[in-house]
Design a protein around this motif. Sequence first.
Motif, PDB file in Angstrom:
ATOM      1  N   THR A 146      10.528   1.709   1.970  1.00 24.49           N
ATOM      2  CA  THR A 146      10.909   1.566   0.533  1.00 24.49           C
ATOM      3  C   THR A 146       8.620   1.756  -0.185  1.00 24.49           C
ATOM      4  OG1 THR A 146      10.174  -0.318   0.752  1.00 24.49           O
ATOM      5  CG2 THR A 146      12.403   0.385   0.582  1.00 24.49           C
ATOM      6  N   ALA A 147       8.304   1.693   0.938  1.00 26.08           N
ATOM      7  CA  ALA A 147       6.389   1.217   0.161  1.00 26.08           C
ATOM      8  C   ALA A 147       5.760   2.407   0.761  1.00 26.08           C
ATOM      9  CB  ALA A 147       6.300  -0.415   0.555  1.00 26.08           C
ATOM     10  N   ARG A 148       6.794   3.605   1.307  1.00 24.44           N
ATOM     11  CA  ARG A 148       5.257   4.325   1.792  1.00 24.44           C
ATOM     12  C   ARG A 148       4.923   4.980   1.227  1.00 24.44           C
ATOM     13  NH1 ARG A 148       9.223   6.599   4.685  1.00 24.44           N
ATOM     14  NH2 ARG A 148       9.924   7.694   3.367  1.00 24.44           N
ATOM     15  N   ASN A 149       5.730   5.736  -0.027  1.00 21.49           N
ATOM     16  CA  ASN A 149       5.369   6.141  -1.111  1.00 21.49           C
ATOM     17  C   ASN A 149       3.159   5.613  -1.825  1.00 21.49           C
ATOM     18  OD1 ASN A 149       6.510   8.666  -0.433  1.00 21.49           O
ATOM     19  ND2 ASN A 149       7.784   8.114  -1.581  1.00 21.49           N
ATOM     20  N   PHE A 150       4.095   4.155  -1.945  1.00 17.89           N
ATOM     21  CA  PHE A 150       3.014   3.349  -3.166  1.00 17.89           C
ATOM     22  C   PHE A 150       1.923   2.976  -1.796  1.00 17.89           C
ATOM     23  CE2 PHE A 150       1.009  -0.752  -3.861  1.00 17.89           C
ATOM     24  CZ  PHE A 150       1.119  -0.875  -4.990  1.00 17.89           C
ATOM     25  N   MET A 151       2.287   3.349  -0.949  1.00 22.51           N
ATOM     26  CA  MET A 151       0.838   3.007   0.375  1.00 22.51           C
ATOM     27  C   MET A 151      -0.121   4.267   0.510  1.00 22.51           C
ATOM     28  SD  MET A 151       0.631  -0.597   0.817  1.00 22.51           S
ATOM     29  CE  MET A 151       2.119  -2.065   1.473  1.00 22.51           C
ATOM     30  N   LYS A 152       0.552   5.252   0.908  1.00 23.79           N
ATOM     31  CA  LYS A 152      -0.504   6.897   0.607  1.00 23.79           C
ATOM     32  C   LYS A 152      -0.802   6.959  -0.730  1.00 23.79           C
ATOM     33  CE  LYS A 152       2.986   9.309   3.832  1.00 23.79           C
ATOM     34  NZ  LYS A 152       3.268   9.925   3.965  1.00 23.79           N
ATOM     35  N   THR A 153      -0.010   6.155  -2.322  1.00 21.13           N
ATOM     36  CA  THR A 153      -1.117   6.235  -3.310  1.00 21.13           C
ATOM     37  C   THR A 153      -2.171   5.643  -3.748  1.00 21.13           C
ATOM     38  OG1 THR A 153       0.618   7.193  -4.101  1.00 21.13           O
ATOM     39  CG2 THR A 153      -0.622   6.497  -5.786  1.00 21.13           C
ATOM     40  N   LEU A 154      -1.489   4.569  -3.010  1.00 19.58           N
ATOM     41  CA  LEU A 154      -2.282   3.503  -3.321  1.00 19.58           C
ATOM     42  C   LEU A 154      -4.426   3.859  -3.224  1.00 19.58           C
ATOM     43  CD1 LEU A 154      -3.313   0.662  -4.617  1.00 19.58           C
ATOM     44  CD2 LEU A 154      -2.855  -0.870  -2.608  1.00 19.58           C
ATOM     45  N   PRO A 155      -4.374   4.099  -2.258  1.00 21.07           N
ATOM     46  CA  PRO A 155      -6.269   4.247  -2.353  1.00 21.07           C
ATOM     47  C   PRO A 155      -6.494   5.661  -3.226  1.00 21.07           C
ATOM     48  CG  PRO A 155      -5.244   4.602   0.457  1.00 21.07           C
ATOM     49  CD  PRO A 155      -3.939   4.238  -0.959  1.00 21.07           C
ATOM     50  N   THR A 156      -5.401   6.313  -4.033  1.00 22.79           N
ATOM     51  CA  THR A 156      -5.897   7.236  -5.323  1.00 22.79           C
ATOM     52  C   THR A 156      -6.627   6.371  -5.974  1.00 22.79           C
ATOM     53  OG1 THR A 156      -3.859   7.971  -5.290  1.00 22.79           O
ATOM     54  CG2 THR A 156      -4.941   9.156  -3.821  1.00 22.79           C
ATOM     55  N   LEU A 157      -5.356   5.836  -6.471  1.00 21.74           N
ATOM     56  CA  LEU A 157      -5.966   4.798  -7.706  1.00 21.74           C
ATOM     57  C   LEU A 157      -7.549   3.846  -8.062  1.00 21.74           C
ATOM     58  CD1 LEU A 157      -2.036   3.365  -7.954  1.00 21.74           C
ATOM     59  CD2 LEU A 157      -2.978   5.562  -8.878  1.00 21.74           C
ATOM     60  N   ILE A 158      -7.468   3.631  -6.834  1.00 19.98           N
ATOM     61  CA  ILE A 158      -9.482   2.551  -7.087  1.00 19.98           C
ATOM     62  C   ILE A 158     -10.497   3.689  -6.935  1.00 19.98           C
ATOM     63  CG2 ILE A 158      -8.359   0.719  -6.094  1.00 19.98           C
ATOM     64  CD1 ILE A 158      -9.867   1.680  -3.435  1.00 19.98           C
ATOM     65  N   PRO A 159     -11.704   3.569  -8.292  1.00 28.93           N
ATOM     66  CA  PRO A 159     -12.474   3.935  -8.305  1.00 28.93           C
ATOM     67  C   PRO A 159     -13.554   4.337  -6.887  1.00 28.93           C
ATOM     68  CG  PRO A 159     -12.697   1.948  -9.350  1.00 28.93           C
ATOM     69  CD  PRO A 159     -11.443   1.636  -8.351  1.00 28.93           C
TER      70      PRO A 159
END
Length: 441
Positions: free
Chosen positions: A303-316
């Motif tokens: 359920t959270a795999r894609n969110f976790m993989k994407t999260l580092p791309t969302l911070i500066p």
Amino acid sequence: MRLSIGASLAALALAGILPASAQEHGASPTVEAAEAAPSAAGDLASIRAFVEGDAAYTPEERARALARLDELEPRATRIAPNAVRLAAAEIAAFADNGHTLMIPTVLARDNALLPYTLHVFQGRIYVIDSAGDDELTGAELIAMDGRPVPDLRAAYNRYQGGEQSWKDQFLPVFLRTPAILAEAGLISNADRPTLRFRTEGGREVERSPNLIAAPPLNPFRSRLLDAPRDGAVPAYLSRPDQTFFTQEMPEFQALYFAMRATRDGRGQPIAEALAAAEAEIRDVRPRNVIIDLRLNGGGDLNTARNFMKTLPTLIPEGGRIFALTSGQTFSAAIASLGYLKEAGGDRVVIVGEPVGDRLEFWAEGDVMELPYSGGLLLQATERHNYMTGCPEEDCHGNIRRNPIRVSSLQPDIPAPLTIEAWLEGRDPALEAIAAWRAANP
């Protein structure tokens, strides 16, 4: 009784009978004879099938478990339900695997409980709900019927495998159930044991309280969320009825995201919660994100795999993701943390206490109900390995298709929750982050 995966297990989890993380596991048949004629003999036959089907046992451990059953079976007609539950727990613990267990809260079924709610802080047992006895709030339980609590904690290792951080999540249920302690030969008085406490002020006091009827106990809902509070409520204990929520924390240049499960919460589908959190991060554009997995006992690792993989791309650039962990961070929550750490590398800073399992374990099995004793056994049939990517044929399919390769998920910044911090409404993890940021501007 055969329990079906999905809605039935979700209902059991919400009722407090089955841990929420078991929703990602199936449910197994018991032995047909056990269903037809509930008895201790039927339970033991079911336990034998459980042992033979659980992949976590080494050959030596399986032989030990089956030998224990050989000892019990001639006495089957004389074994009481509590003794069967303890035997099932002991036999499951031979595998020394966090997911191979008798659901610990089932020990309380049909048994009266001590009126006090207990919690483990740094290996010691404290009262977090004193049932109106104000002197005991925050007091340390130091003995029961003259037996030192460290001895009782060590004795519990006989009944649950896995990491100590995981066992400590369920030790309070064991200690609250005098009938089980007496059955195990650990205390002498199953009706009104004598308890010795050390109060917050350092005074030693004794109590022999009346027991209470056991309410449904959800093993994956932290008692910390339900304990009454008179003073400050830190973010991690706020909104106790919400599985997911966000909160801006400008003092950390961060958005805080509480993720208390990797499954749907009550009225909060996880897909919607993760999409909303991602949208808020994109909108607010915080320098840092704090994701709190401390009260997350698992669910579905997909359920959270894609969110976790994407999260580092969302911070500066220069920002950090602070992932907060505890011994209750378990199962799919560990997988989610692994995906995050693999994707974010050094930008992911783990803060808190060790997670509840190793980086290699067995899971994905069935739930088996023992018809005579009411025990619930959680079986493990597939390997997880978050160090190697799990290429073996016996690995869980979702991990083989979406591997995790990390060297460690130990805290980069240790920040254990203490009884003093809990009483004062402080959050040691946030305090540790503040200190780290001051030293790493």
